[in-house]
Scaffold this motif. Structure first.
Motif, PDB file in Angstrom:
ATOM      1  N   LEU A  74       0.578  -1.094   0.093  1.00 46.68           N
ATOM      2  CA  LEU A  74       0.154   0.087   0.065  1.00 46.68           C
ATOM      3  C   LEU A  74       0.963   1.776   0.255  1.00 46.68           C
ATOM      4  O   LEU A  74       0.841   2.549  -0.989  1.00 46.68           O
ATOM      5  N   SER A  75       1.956   1.393   1.161  1.00 46.63           N
ATOM      6  CA  SER A  75       2.625   2.264   1.099  1.00 46.63           C
ATOM      7  C   SER A  75       3.064   2.764   0.273  1.00 46.63           C
ATOM      8  O   SER A  75       4.645   3.720   0.132  1.00 46.63           O
ATOM      9  N   LEU A  76       4.032   1.722  -0.593  1.00 43.44           N
ATOM     10  CA  LEU A  76       5.031   2.023  -1.536  1.00 43.44           C
ATOM     11  C   LEU A  76       4.622   1.432  -3.303  1.00 43.44           C
ATOM     12  O   LEU A  76       5.172   1.352  -4.030  1.00 43.44           O
ATOM     13  N   ASP A  77       3.512   1.246  -3.084  1.00 44.76           N
ATOM     14  CA  ASP A  77       2.478   1.992  -4.330  1.00 44.76           C
ATOM     15  C   ASP A  77       2.849   3.558  -5.041  1.00 44.76           C
ATOM     16  O   ASP A  77       2.284   4.185  -5.188  1.00 44.76           O
ATOM     17  N   LEU A  78       3.690   3.596  -6.187  1.00 43.52           N
ATOM     18  CA  LEU A  78       4.332   4.282  -6.580  1.00 43.52           C
ATOM     19  C   LEU A  78       2.715   5.448  -7.528  1.00 43.52           C
ATOM     20  O   LEU A  78       2.089   6.398  -7.999  1.00 43.52           O
ATOM     21  N   HIS A  79       1.961   4.035  -7.987  1.00 45.55           N
ATOM     22  CA  HIS A  79       0.615   4.483  -9.217  1.00 45.55           C
ATOM     23  C   HIS A  79       0.074   5.605  -8.151  1.00 45.55           C
ATOM     24  O   HIS A  79      -0.395   6.007  -8.886  1.00 45.55           O
ATOM     25  N   ALA A  80      -0.008   4.710  -7.273  1.00 46.21           N
ATOM     26  CA  ALA A  80      -1.136   5.349  -6.006  1.00 46.21           C
ATOM     27  C   ALA A  80      -0.704   6.607  -5.299  1.00 46.21           C
ATOM     28  O   ALA A  80      -1.343   7.517  -5.384  1.00 46.21           O
ATOM     29  N   GLN A  81       0.210   6.595  -5.566  1.00 47.79           N
ATOM     30  CA  GLN A  81       1.490   8.018  -4.706  1.00 47.79           C
ATOM     31  C   GLN A  81       1.547   9.371  -6.245  1.00 47.79           C
ATOM     32  O   GLN A  81       0.546  10.565  -5.087  1.00 47.79           O
ATOM     33  N   TRP A  82       1.161   8.549  -6.856  1.00 42.48           N
ATOM     34  CA  TRP A  82       1.223   9.134  -8.876  1.00 42.48           C
ATOM     35  C   TRP A  82      -0.370   9.661  -8.257  1.00 42.48           C
ATOM     36  O   TRP A  82      -0.809  11.124  -8.625  1.00 42.48           O
ATOM     37  N   GLN A  83      -0.905   9.366  -8.001  1.00 43.62           N
ATOM     38  CA  GLN A  83      -2.255   9.565  -8.674  1.00 43.62           C
ATOM     39  C   GLN A  83      -3.076  10.599  -7.029  1.00 43.62           C
ATOM     40  O   GLN A  83      -3.572  11.918  -7.423  1.00 43.62           O
ATOM     41  N   GLY A  84      -2.516  10.836  -6.233  1.00 41.16           N
ATOM     42  CA  GLY A  84      -2.025  11.569  -5.461  1.00 41.16           C
ATOM     43  C   GLY A  84      -1.826  12.571  -5.305  1.00 41.16           C
ATOM     44  O   GLY A  84      -3.462  13.779  -5.616  1.00 41.16           O
ATOM     45  N   PHE A  85      -1.267  12.768  -5.747  1.00 40.64           N
ATOM     46  CA  PHE A  85      -0.177  14.139  -6.515  1.00 40.64           C
ATOM     47  C   PHE A  85      -1.546  14.906  -7.528  1.00 40.64           C
ATOM     48  O   PHE A  85      -1.918  15.726  -7.699  1.00 40.64           O
ATOM     49  N   VAL A  86      -2.047  14.527  -9.049  1.00 39.94           N
ATOM     50  CA  VAL A  86      -2.139  14.317  -9.800  1.00 39.94           C
ATOM     51  C   VAL A  86      -4.011  15.560  -8.852  1.00 39.94           C
ATOM     52  O   VAL A  86      -3.988  15.673  -9.468  1.00 39.94           O
TER      53      VAL A  86
END
Length: 373
Positions: A218-230
């Motif tokens: 969960l915490s190291l999911d780059l796609h999800a992290q990116w979507q948060g910034f988007v």
């Protein structure tokens, strides 16, 4: 007299970078959101990939960013070819195993560069390989691998390239147009001269879009992290706010130094002073000159029973100079870094101190030329 951290990181930092840590930031505050977006854009621009890649920061050390990239961007049914000539290549192999991903290692000696022709041969023979992972500067030894040549081979074979540029990014020129990569992983506290606590990955947008649901964490999911910034420019989980501010300040200083080219020139001067001074004292480098990165230098212990690394380490530490034990698997060694907010005068100070230590242990007077090295 300032303490010199001549290590692979954390590094000696500037007054301006440390001053940036003094302000508290709200993680949802508009000023911090704007700063995060500015830092992300600046990181992508440093590699010339602002039009094609996204910088996705990750809380934690650079190793966190490497593991995030492998588990997010390597398809679950893919195979990773890791090019290994040191401990950090072996670490990526272990990560892939831990993640349950198929992995193959192409391993050479720790004092040898990766041969692009050998990579091309493996890719031609093993069509199951979907991605290739390379350590640009293998911090185990200080060896610089031929990134552009390997990137060309990987691109010609239609595979994706993941580059661990942990100790080279910011201090050694990297052009994502000349050396195309799917992902590049680095951290704030090495060539960028920030402080520890932030890793990041520069990822092709197309690869990010395709990576939805691939990560097992969960915490190291780059796609999800990116979507948060988007979505709103915000981090999904508590960000290291002061670390981001320090990196923003460090990037200002990088610009003022003339960018990566200017920093590379300073690091190269540091390295030259170190290598030449240590050679006069009888210390041999592990890596051949043509393969040496101006990042960190590995030295073999000198001949004779007079030398003890732990003794030299403690002696230098008491004088405000911190060096690093070796990490080679085959033979004893120690390492001295050339990066951080240090310049030629600082390196000369370190060489002069080592000259005094050597003279004391050998029971001879330090030569004036060495004392001024």
């Amino acid at each position: 007299m300032k303490t010199l951290l001549l290590t692979p990181g954390p590094l000696t930092t500037s007054d301006a970078t440390r001053a940036a840590l003094n302000r508290d930031w709200g993680s949802r505050d508009g000023d911090f959101v704007a700063m995060s977006e500015r830092v992300r854009a600046r990181l992508a621009a440093l590699a010339g990939v602002a039009d094609t890649h996204e910088a996705v920061p990750v809380q934690g050390s650079g190793t966190f960013a490497v593991e995030a990239a492998i588990q997010t961007l390597l398809p679950r049914d893919g195979r990773l070819l890791v090019l290994v000539n040191g401990a950090y290549g072996r670490r990526m192999v272990e990560m892939a195993h831990r993640l349950g991903r198929a992995v193959t290692a192409l391993e050479v000696a720790e004092d040898a560069a990766i041969d692009p022709a050998a990579v091309a041969l493996v890719l031609a023979q093993d069509q199951a390989v979907t991605d290739v992972a390379l350590v640009h500067c293998e911090t185990t030894s200080g060896l610089l691998n031929p990134l552009e040549a390997i990137a060309g081979v990987v691109a010609a074979a239609g595979r994706g390239l993941m580059v661990d540029a942990m100790s080279s990014f910011g201090g050694v020129p990297i052009d994502g147009r000349a050396a195309p990569f799917k992902a590049l992983m680095a951290s704030a506290n090495k060539g960028l001269e920030g402080v520890p606590g932030l890793g990041f990955v520069l990822v092709e947008r197309q690869a990010l879009r395709a990576a939805r649901g691939t990560a097992s964490s969960l915490s190291l999911d780059l796609h999800a992290q990116w979507q948060g910034f988007v979505a709103n420019g915000q981090w999904r989980f508590t960000p290291p706010t002061q670390v981001v501010a320090a990196l923003d300040a460090a990037l200002d200083q990088l610009d003022a130094e003339g960018g990566v080219a200017g920093r590379h020139a300073r690091y190269s001067a540091n390295c030259r002073i170190l290598v030449e001074g240590m050679a006069r004292l009888g210390f041999e480098t592990y890596v051949a000159p043509g393969l040496q990165a101006p990042v960190i230098v590995t030295f073999r212990p000198p001949a004779g029973d007079w030398f003890d690394f732990d003794e030299m380490y403690a002696w230098l530490h008491g004088r405000g100079i911190v060096i690093y034990p070796g990490k080679l698997t085959a033979e004893p060694s120690f390492r001295i870094g050339c990066i951080g907010a240090v310049g030629p005068d600082d390196m000369a100070r370190a060489v002069a101190a080592i000259a005094t230590f050597v003279a004391e242990r050998r029971g001879v007077a330090a030569e004036p030329a060495l004392a001024r090295a």
